[in-house]
Structure formats: C-alpha cells, structure tokens
Motif scaffolding. Structure first.
Motif, short mmCIF file in Angstrom:
data_model
loop_
_atom_site.label_atom_id
_atom_site.label_comp_id
_atom_site.label_asym_id
_atom_site.label_seq_id
_atom_site.Cartn_x
_atom_site.Cartn_y
_atom_site.Cartn_z
N ARG A 1 1.95 8.29 13.21
CA ARG A 1 1.22 7.75 14.27
C ARG A 1 1.12 6.21 14.06
N ARG A 2 1.18 5.71 12.78
CA ARG A 2 0.95 4.32 12.41
C ARG A 2 2.00 3.76 12.10
N ARG A 3 3.41 4.15 12.37
CA ARG A 3 4.58 3.53 12.30
C ARG A 3 4.87 2.35 12.97
N GLY A 4 5.59 1.30 12.45
CA GLY A 4 5.83 0.07 13.11
C GLY A 4 4.91 -0.79 13.04
N ARG A 5 3.68 -0.52 12.27
CA ARG A 5 2.41 -1.47 12.09
C ARG A 5 2.27 -2.17 10.69
N GLY A 6 3.24 -1.81 10.00
CA GLY A 6 3.21 -2.39 8.55
C GLY A 6 2.18 -2.25 7.54
N ILE A 7 1.61 -1.00 7.92
CA ILE A 7 0.28 -0.52 7.30
C ILE A 7 0.83 0.23 5.96
N ILE A 8 1.72 0.99 6.10
CA ILE A 8 2.08 1.98 4.96
C ILE A 8 3.45 1.24 4.23
N ASP A 9 3.60 1.08 3.33
CA ASP A 9 4.74 0.52 2.60
C ASP A 9 5.62 1.83 1.89
N ALA A 10 5.02 2.94 1.51
CA ALA A 10 5.70 4.08 0.97
C ALA A 10 4.50 5.37 0.99
N LEU A 11 5.15 6.50 1.02
CA LEU A 11 4.41 7.67 1.35
C LEU A 11 4.80 8.72 0.10
N VAL A 12 3.72 9.25 -0.64
CA VAL A 12 4.14 10.24 -1.82
C VAL A 12 3.39 11.49 -1.41
N LEU A 13 4.03 12.28 -1.50
CA LEU A 13 3.46 13.89 -0.82
C LEU A 13 3.58 14.63 -2.31
N ASN A 14 2.54 15.16 -2.72
CA ASN A 14 2.35 16.15 -3.87
C ASN A 14 2.12 17.54 -3.29
N SER A 15 3.22 18.38 -3.33
CA SER A 15 3.10 19.85 -2.80
C SER A 15 2.39 19.89 -1.31
N PRO A 16 2.90 19.03 -0.28
CA PRO A 16 2.34 18.98 0.96
C PRO A 16 2.49 20.44 1.62
N TRP A 17 1.36 20.56 2.43
CA TRP A 17 1.29 21.89 3.30
C TRP A 17 1.70 21.80 4.62
N PHE A 18 3.00 22.19 4.51
CA PHE A 18 3.88 22.08 5.72
C PHE A 18 3.93 23.51 6.70
N ASP A 19 3.45 24.70 6.22
CA ASP A 19 3.51 25.73 6.71
C ASP A 19 2.38 26.62 6.04
N LEU B 1 0.93 -1.27 0.04
CA LEU B 1 -0.08 -0.07 0.00
C LEU B 1 0.94 1.37 0.13
N VAL B 2 0.49 1.90 -1.19
CA VAL B 2 1.42 3.45 -1.16
C VAL B 2 0.27 4.27 -0.74
N VAL B 3 0.66 5.34 -0.10
CA VAL B 3 -0.47 6.37 0.36
C VAL B 3 0.16 7.91 -0.45
N MET B 4 -0.66 8.33 -0.91
CA MET B 4 -0.32 9.64 -1.61
C MET B 4 -1.12 10.69 -0.99
N GLY B 5 -0.64 11.77 -0.65
CA GLY B 5 -1.46 13.10 -0.05
C GLY B 5 -0.99 14.37 -0.87
N HIS B 6 -2.09 15.17 -1.30
CA HIS B 6 -1.69 16.27 -1.88
C HIS B 6 -2.11 17.49 -0.99
N SER B 7 -1.13 18.40 -0.71
CA SER B 7 -1.58 19.84 0.07
C SER B 7 -1.85 19.48 1.24
N THR B 8 -2.92 19.85 1.81
CA THR B 8 -3.66 19.43 3.16
C THR B 8 -3.55 18.04 3.40
N GLY B 9 -3.98 17.14 2.48
CA GLY B 9 -3.83 15.74 2.32
C GLY B 9 -2.40 15.16 2.77
N GLY B 10 -1.55 15.89 2.32
CA GLY B 10 -0.01 15.55 2.42
C GLY B 10 0.25 15.78 3.98
#
Length: 328
Positions: free
Chosen positions: A142-160, A124-133
């Motif tokens: 928060r879900r680290r160590g549980r084997g839920i997400i294999d990779a994360l893709v961020l398209n222009s994530p909103w960091f500030d 499972l790859v999770v991809m988030g855009h802007s606020t979704g990022g």
C-alpha cells in the motif's frame, strides 16, 4: 493513562539498559484508548540506517539477539509492539483484536515517520515475523512509490492457514460470515507445544513475559481471523512491493502432536510450502532462503540454524540494502 509528554519521551524499557520505549497514541476504538509502543536500541553515536521489527501473533518484541545482529550490521534497531499486543495491551482490551489489517497502518506510518523524520534515518528496513510478515507485506504494497521502505525482511511470514483444504476454502467462507455477524465469537485456539519448547521455565532457551506471550496464546476470534483471511487472499492475488524483499523459512514443517521429536528443527506453526509458494507473488525482486533445521521464529532456532539465518540475512543485506545517500 499516559500524558502527552510521557508519550513523546523515551523511557527505559523492560528489557533493561540500552533499550528505550515510547508510547504512540492512536485513534480510540469501541474498546476505548488505543496505543502502540515503539522500542529503540540505538548504536553509540547513532546510524543513518535503521530497521523496524514487527512481531507475530501472540507475541511482542523480546528477541535481543536479533537487535544484536542488526547492530553488528550497523543499524539502529527499533521494534513495534502493535496495538493490543505486549507492551501496548491495556486491561480494557481484547488481546490482539482488530477487524481489518489496514488498522495497523496508523502505527506503522507513525513509527516510520519518527524513524525517518524525527530521528534522521535515511535508510529504513522493515522486518516482519509470522503475522507481522503478512501485515508488513500488505503495508509495503500500500505504501509503494512513497520512498518509505528501502527493503523488507520476512521471517517465516504467515501467508496461508496451516490447515486442510476444506478449512482453507469452505471453512474460510464460514469465517467470513461469522466474522461479520459475530466478530468476537471464539473460533479456535493455539496449541501450547511451541511456546513450551521456547520458554526457559519449561526447558527452553528463551526468557519472555508469559502474560504477553502465554504458551496457549489468546482465543482466536472470528473478526480477527476474517481480517487475516482477507489479507491472505489479497497476497495470493499478487502484490507489487517495489523494494527488495528477503523471505526466509525453515526447510520443513511438522505436527508436534504426531512428531514431537522434530519440534526443535522444523516449523510447527506454519506450512513452509505455503511460504515458499507465495513468496514470488510479493513483488519483482524477491529472495527466498530455506534454513535447514530452522524453527518458526528463525531468530530463536537452535544452532547451527540460527547462525545460518543471520548469515544469509547479512549476505542479502550487503547486496540489496542501500547505503545512506545512495542514489540521492
């Protein structure tokens, strides 16, 4: 109101043939019934690898070209319209309204469970855009160590906030107080330039529902903005995401009011320096790519930036996203 059977079953989506949708019932809040919506476009014969896409603010999933790109890479494609957005927005609800980003964990957890357990995907790859990022980054932490997400893709994530230092400091302190005392008071609104640039009816390339994604957005309320600023602060302190992360953004930011001619080749929503500067704080394995001529949603950029984004994503995916059964 939908029945339990209707919530569990897929039906044809508004995007037409090939796209299916199902309702995810969630815990009610002070406004009443709450749902999220899971969109699916599966490959013929299916795949054991899947991607789950999460949209931005004043947004919903309509980017069929993004689904096409993931299909070409061999992934089943899913998208989540979060509570009070797009397909999930009820007439009784305040658009987009929440008071803590952790509230989205409920639909993210359920979507991941359906994709992995019910529908049999090993990767499972999770991809988030802007606020979704921002939302997916904090959820992945928060879900680290549980084997839920294999990779994360961020398209222009909103960091500030794309705002002055005063607004990002003293202004944020005021938002925290106001968001606690009067969470529904309106504290701002979006400009319409970016939406008008995108939409076909106003000279753009893309077709989408202006009821769900209006040019001027929805009012920004204090409780929602307080939740966002708390998320920004947590990310700024540093996360420990334990899967590979791909972060992509434009190579430049501009103000559409001052430089309207650059709206087609820059990010007019976020400050890309914030994205590039915060990216290393996500985890130990982060790839940052700057797309020359990209706009805020890189998947909607004019050519050649759009193809450059998809090419960089494909190259990263080949290097970092595991094959089904790898490491088992």
């Amino acid at each position: 109101m939908t029945t339990n059977a209707e919530q569990q079953a897929y039906r044809q989506d508004v995007l037409g043939p090939g796209y299916e949708v199902r309702t995810l019932p969630l815990r009610p809040d002070e406004e009443g019934e709450v749902v999220a919506t899971l969109v699916r476009r599966a490959l013929p014969g299916g795949s054991r690898r899947a991607v789950l896409y999460v949209h931005g603010f004043v947004d919903y999933f309509f980017q069929t070209n993004l689904a096409d790109a993931w299909h070409e890479a061999g992934f089943d494609f899913y998208a989540l319209d979060l509570r009070k957005y797009g397909r999930s927005l009820g007439a009784h609800q305040t658009p987009n309204y929440i008071t803590a980003l952790e509230e989205y964990d409920e639909e993210l957890d359920e979507a991941a469970r359906i994709i992995r357990e019910d529908e049999g995907h090993d990767v499972l790859v999770v991809m988030g855009h802007s606020t979704g990022g921002l939302i997916t980054s904090l959820w992945a932490h928060r879900r680290r160590g549980r084997g839920i997400i294999d990779a994360l893709v961020l398209n222009s994530p909103w960091f500030d906030l794309n705002a002055s230092l005063f607004q990002r400091t003293l202004g944020t302190a005021a938002v925290h107080r106001l968001g606690t005392l009067r969470p529904r008071v309106v504290v701002g609104k979006l400009g319409s330039s970016y939406g008008r640039y995108l939409h076909r009816d106003t000279g753009g390339t893309w077709e989408y529902d202006l009821t769900w994604k209006p040019h001027g957005g929805f009012p920004v309320v204090a409780g929602w903005l307080r939740a966002i600023r708390r998320g920004h602060a947590e990310l700024n302190r540093g996360l420990a995401i334990d899967c590979p992360v791909f972060v992509a953004c434009s190579d430049a930011t501009s103000d559409p009011a001052r430089e309207p001619g650059r709206i087609s080749s820059t990010d007019v929503v976020l400050d890309v320096a914030h994205i590039a500067g915060r990216a290393p704080r996500l985890g130990r394995l982060v790839t940052l790519v700057r797309i020359a001529g990209g706009i805020h949603d890189l998947a909607l950029s004019p050519e050649p930036a759009r193809s450059a984004f998809f090419a960089e994503l494909a190259r990263w995916q080949d290097a970092y996203v595991p094959e089904p059964g790898a490491g088992a």
